[in-house]
Scaffold this motif. Sequence first.
Motif, PDB file in Angstrom:
ATOM      1  N   SER A  72       0.835  -1.192   0.000  1.00 61.15           N
ATOM      2  CA  SER A  72       0.000   0.000   0.000  1.00 61.15           C
ATOM      3  C   SER A  72       0.868   1.238   0.000  1.00 61.15           C
ATOM      4  CB  SER A  72      -0.908  -0.023   1.237  1.00 61.15           C
ATOM      5  OG  SER A  72      -1.737   1.097   1.281  1.00 61.15           O
ATOM      6  N   ASP A  73       0.493   2.220  -0.791  1.00 62.20           N
ATOM      7  CA  ASP A  73       1.141   3.525  -0.782  1.00 62.20           C
ATOM      8  C   ASP A  73       0.103   4.515  -0.274  1.00 62.20           C
ATOM      9  OD1 ASP A  73       2.237   6.023  -1.325  1.00 62.20           O
ATOM     10  OD2 ASP A  73       3.217   5.360  -3.154  1.00 62.20           O
ATOM     11  N   ASN A  74       0.181   4.828   1.009  1.00 63.57           N
ATOM     12  CA  ASN A  74      -0.843   5.693   1.600  1.00 63.57           C
ATOM     13  C   ASN A  74      -0.813   7.109   1.026  1.00 63.57           C
ATOM     14  OD1 ASN A  74      -1.169   3.382   3.161  1.00 63.57           O
ATOM     15  ND2 ASN A  74      -1.552   4.526   5.037  1.00 63.57           N
ATOM     16  N   ALA A  75       0.349   7.548   0.550  1.00 61.33           N
ATOM     17  CA  ALA A  75       0.440   8.887  -0.033  1.00 61.33           C
ATOM     18  C   ALA A  75      -0.307   8.976  -1.359  1.00 61.33           C
ATOM     19  CB  ALA A  75       1.911   9.265  -0.241  1.00 61.33           C
ATOM     20  N   LYS A  76      -0.427   7.839  -2.034  1.00 59.59           N
ATOM     21  CA  LYS A  76      -1.109   7.815  -3.331  1.00 59.59           C
ATOM     22  C   LYS A  76      -2.485   7.177  -3.254  1.00 59.59           C
ATOM     23  CE  LYS A  76       3.116   7.591  -6.120  1.00 59.59           C
ATOM     24  NZ  LYS A  76       3.865   6.830  -7.153  1.00 59.59           N
ATOM     25  N   ASN A  77      -2.892   6.763  -2.040  1.00 56.21           N
ATOM     26  CA  ASN A  77      -4.172   6.065  -1.881  1.00 56.21           C
ATOM     27  C   ASN A  77      -4.290   4.903  -2.870  1.00 56.21           C
ATOM     28  OD1 ASN A  77      -4.764   8.006   0.011  1.00 56.21           O
ATOM     29  ND2 ASN A  77      -6.740   8.557  -0.830  1.00 56.21           N
ATOM     30  N   THR A  78      -3.229   4.150  -2.982  1.00 51.08           N
ATOM     31  CA  THR A  78      -3.177   3.068  -3.962  1.00 51.08           C
ATOM     32  C   THR A  78      -2.645   1.793  -3.308  1.00 51.08           C
ATOM     33  OG1 THR A  78      -2.827   4.614  -5.775  1.00 51.08           O
ATOM     34  CG2 THR A  78      -2.219   2.335  -6.183  1.00 51.08           C
ATOM     35  N   VAL A  79      -3.266   0.701  -3.656  1.00 48.42           N
ATOM     36  CA  VAL A  79      -2.826  -0.615  -3.203  1.00 48.42           C
ATOM     37  C   VAL A  79      -2.393  -1.403  -4.428  1.00 48.42           C
ATOM     38  CG1 VAL A  79      -3.583  -2.801  -2.200  1.00 48.42           C
ATOM     39  CG2 VAL A  79      -4.233  -0.646  -1.126  1.00 48.42           C
ATOM     40  N   TYR A  80      -1.320  -2.153  -4.257  1.00 44.60           N
ATOM     41  CA  TYR A  80      -0.762  -2.937  -5.351  1.00 44.60           C
ATOM     42  C   TYR A  80      -0.833  -4.428  -5.020  1.00 44.60           C
ATOM     43  CZ  TYR A  80       1.250   1.636  -6.315  1.00 44.60           C
ATOM     44  OH  TYR A  80       1.417   2.969  -6.550  1.00 44.60           O
ATOM     45  N   LEU A  81      -0.912  -5.215  -6.071  1.00 45.04           N
ATOM     46  CA  LEU A  81      -0.805  -6.663  -5.922  1.00 45.04           C
ATOM     47  C   LEU A  81       0.235  -7.141  -6.928  1.00 45.04           C
ATOM     48  CD1 LEU A  81      -1.967  -9.125  -4.379  1.00 45.04           C
ATOM     49  CD2 LEU A  81      -3.407  -9.522  -6.408  1.00 45.04           C
ATOM     50  N   GLN A  82       1.413  -7.468  -6.417  1.00 44.13           N
ATOM     51  CA  GLN A  82       2.468  -8.015  -7.259  1.00 44.13           C
ATOM     52  C   GLN A  82       2.253  -9.510  -7.374  1.00 44.13           C
ATOM     53  OE1 GLN A  82       5.085  -6.435  -8.909  1.00 44.13           O
ATOM     54  NE2 GLN A  82       5.420  -8.459  -9.824  1.00 44.13           N
ATOM     55  N   MET A  83       2.097  -9.979  -8.593  1.00 42.98           N
ATOM     56  CA  MET A  83       1.802 -11.391  -8.827  1.00 42.98           C
ATOM     57  C   MET A  83       2.960 -12.011  -9.594  1.00 42.98           C
ATOM     58  SD  MET A  83      -2.259 -11.158  -9.778  1.00 42.98           S
ATOM     59  CE  MET A  83      -1.962 -10.468 -11.408  1.00 42.98           C
ATOM     60  N   ASN A  84       3.633 -12.937  -8.965  1.00 46.02           N
ATOM     61  CA  ASN A  84       4.770 -13.632  -9.581  1.00 46.02           C
ATOM     62  C   ASN A  84       4.433 -15.109  -9.763  1.00 46.02           C
ATOM     63  OD1 ASN A  84       6.266 -11.216  -9.436  1.00 46.02           O
ATOM     64  ND2 ASN A  84       7.065 -11.741  -7.403  1.00 46.02           N
ATOM     65  N   SER A  85       5.229 -15.773 -10.570  1.00 51.77           N
ATOM     66  CA  SER A  85       5.058 -17.210 -10.813  1.00 51.77           C
ATOM     67  C   SER A  85       3.605 -17.544 -11.150  1.00 51.77           C
ATOM     68  CB  SER A  85       5.516 -18.006  -9.583  1.00 51.77           C
ATOM     69  OG  SER A  85       6.864 -17.733  -9.266  1.00 51.77           O
ATOM     70  N   LEU A  86       3.057 -16.779 -12.061  1.00 48.88           N
ATOM     71  CA  LEU A  86       1.644 -16.959 -12.392  1.00 48.88           C
ATOM     72  C   LEU A  86       1.383 -18.314 -13.038  1.00 48.88           C
ATOM     73  CD1 LEU A  86       0.918 -13.343 -13.536  1.00 48.88           C
ATOM     74  CD2 LEU A  86      -0.376 -14.572 -11.798  1.00 48.88           C
ATOM     75  N   LYS A  87       0.215 -18.848 -12.739  1.00 47.05           N
ATOM     76  CA  LYS A  87      -0.208 -20.143 -13.246  1.00 47.05           C
ATOM     77  C   LYS A  87      -1.495 -19.980 -14.051  1.00 47.05           C
ATOM     78  CE  LYS A  87       1.379 -22.232  -8.901  1.00 47.05           C
ATOM     79  NZ  LYS A  87       0.968 -23.050  -7.719  1.00 47.05           N
ATOM     80  N   PRO A  88      -1.780 -20.902 -14.948  1.00 46.64           N
ATOM     81  CA  PRO A  88      -3.035 -20.811 -15.699  1.00 46.64           C
ATOM     82  C   PRO A  88      -4.259 -20.739 -14.791  1.00 46.64           C
ATOM     83  CG  PRO A  88      -1.582 -22.375 -16.760  1.00 46.64           C
ATOM     84  CD  PRO A  88      -0.903 -21.975 -15.477  1.00 46.64           C
ATOM     85  N   GLU A  89      -4.202 -21.378 -13.643  1.00 49.73           N
ATOM     86  CA  GLU A  89      -5.344 -21.335 -12.727  1.00 49.73           C
ATOM     87  C   GLU A  89      -5.516 -19.978 -12.040  1.00 49.73           C
ATOM     88  OE1 GLU A  89      -2.867 -23.610 -12.794  1.00 49.73           O
ATOM     89  OE2 GLU A  89      -2.333 -24.282 -10.757  1.00 49.73           O
ATOM     90  N   ASP A  90      -4.588 -19.048 -12.250  1.00 46.32           N
ATOM     91  CA  ASP A  90      -4.751 -17.688 -11.752  1.00 46.32           C
ATOM     92  C   ASP A  90      -5.599 -16.840 -12.700  1.00 46.32           C
ATOM     93  OD1 ASP A  90      -1.327 -17.813 -10.696  1.00 46.32           O
ATOM     94  OD2 ASP A  90      -3.113 -17.983  -9.416  1.00 46.32           O
ATOM     95  N   THR A  91      -5.948 -17.394 -13.841  1.00 41.04           N
ATOM     96  CA  THR A  91      -6.767 -16.670 -14.812  1.00 41.04           C
ATOM     97  C   THR A  91      -8.122 -16.339 -14.206  1.00 41.04           C
ATOM     98  OG1 THR A  91      -5.687 -17.667 -16.722  1.00 41.04           O
ATOM     99  CG2 THR A  91      -7.930 -16.841 -17.042  1.00 41.04           C
ATOM    100  N   ALA A  92      -8.467 -15.056 -14.218  1.00 37.66           N
ATOM    101  CA  ALA A  92      -9.717 -14.601 -13.600  1.00 37.66           C
ATOM    102  C   ALA A  92      -9.855 -13.101 -13.826  1.00 37.66           C
ATOM    103  CB  ALA A  92      -9.716 -14.887 -12.093  1.00 37.66           C
ATOM    104  N   VAL A  93     -11.011 -12.577 -13.467  1.00 39.84           N
ATOM    105  CA  VAL A  93     -11.169 -11.133 -13.328  1.00 39.84           C
ATOM    106  C   VAL A  93     -10.825 -10.783 -11.884  1.00 39.84           C
ATOM    107  CG1 VAL A  93     -12.726  -9.165 -13.463  1.00 39.84           C
ATOM    108  CG2 VAL A  93     -12.924 -11.043 -15.119  1.00 39.84           C
ATOM    109  N   TYR A  94      -9.936  -9.834 -11.721  1.00 40.08           N
ATOM    110  CA  TYR A  94      -9.470  -9.430 -10.401  1.00 40.08           C
ATOM    111  C   TYR A  94     -10.130  -8.112 -10.012  1.00 40.08           C
ATOM    112  CZ  TYR A  94      -5.954 -13.088 -10.324  1.00 40.08           C
ATOM    113  OH  TYR A  94      -5.331 -14.313 -10.306  1.00 40.08           O
ATOM    114  N   TYR A  95     -10.649  -8.088  -8.795  1.00 37.66           N
ATOM    115  CA  TYR A  95     -11.336  -6.928  -8.264  1.00 37.66           C
ATOM    116  C   TYR A  95     -10.641  -6.459  -6.994  1.00 37.66           C
ATOM    117  CZ  TYR A  95     -15.233  -8.675 -11.127  1.00 37.66           C
ATOM    118  OH  TYR A  95     -16.029  -9.123 -12.154  1.00 37.66           O
ATOM    119  N   CYS A  96     -10.595  -5.139  -6.802  1.00 39.63           N
ATOM    120  CA  CYS A  96     -10.247  -4.660  -5.474  1.00 39.63           C
ATOM    121  C   CYS A  96     -11.518  -4.139  -4.814  1.00 39.63           C
ATOM    122  CB  CYS A  96      -9.157  -3.590  -5.509  1.00 39.63           C
ATOM    123  SG  CYS A  96      -9.598  -2.020  -6.265  1.00 39.63           S
ATOM    124  N   ALA A  97     -11.504  -4.197  -3.503  1.00 38.54           N
ATOM    125  CA  ALA A  97     -12.660  -3.793  -2.724  1.00 38.54           C
ATOM    126  C   ALA A  97     -12.177  -3.135  -1.438  1.00 38.54           C
ATOM    127  CB  ALA A  97     -13.540  -4.998  -2.415  1.00 38.54           C
TER     128      ALA A  97
END
Length: 128
Positions: A72-97
């Motif tokens: 999280s970068d509180n100065a930018k009001n932004t949250v990140y999700l770094q995704m490494n070693s991706l697999k085919p089963e990670d295929t999806a629509v990703y939502y933040c909430a």
Amino acid sequence: EVQLVESGGGLVQAGGSLRLSCAASGITFDNSAIGWFRQAPGKEREGISCISNSAGITNYADSVKGRFTISSDNAKNTVYLQMNSLKPEDTAVYYCAAVQSPEWLTILIMRVTDFTSWGQGTRVTVSS
């Protein structure tokens, strides 16, 4: 009005990496929790990671632990999700909430119904 805007999705080969961003507005960011969820075709939406922006507590689903990192970068009001070693089963629509004044159980359980504001989603496709 709370607005969450995701970006960073795309097509990547298995083993590759992507970084998703969630830019938040209209909330008291320092007193919120932001979660990342995903929904694959024919499956229910599931929580995969969450961060408390006040306490700095993070949580991960077992399916992504060790591969994904939330920050999280509180100065930018932004949250990140770094995704490494991706697999085919990670295929999806990703939502933040987001949810204001989160209980610690909200971070722990990552239940869809505990989050009150949602982004429009960004699609991640991992090819084999």
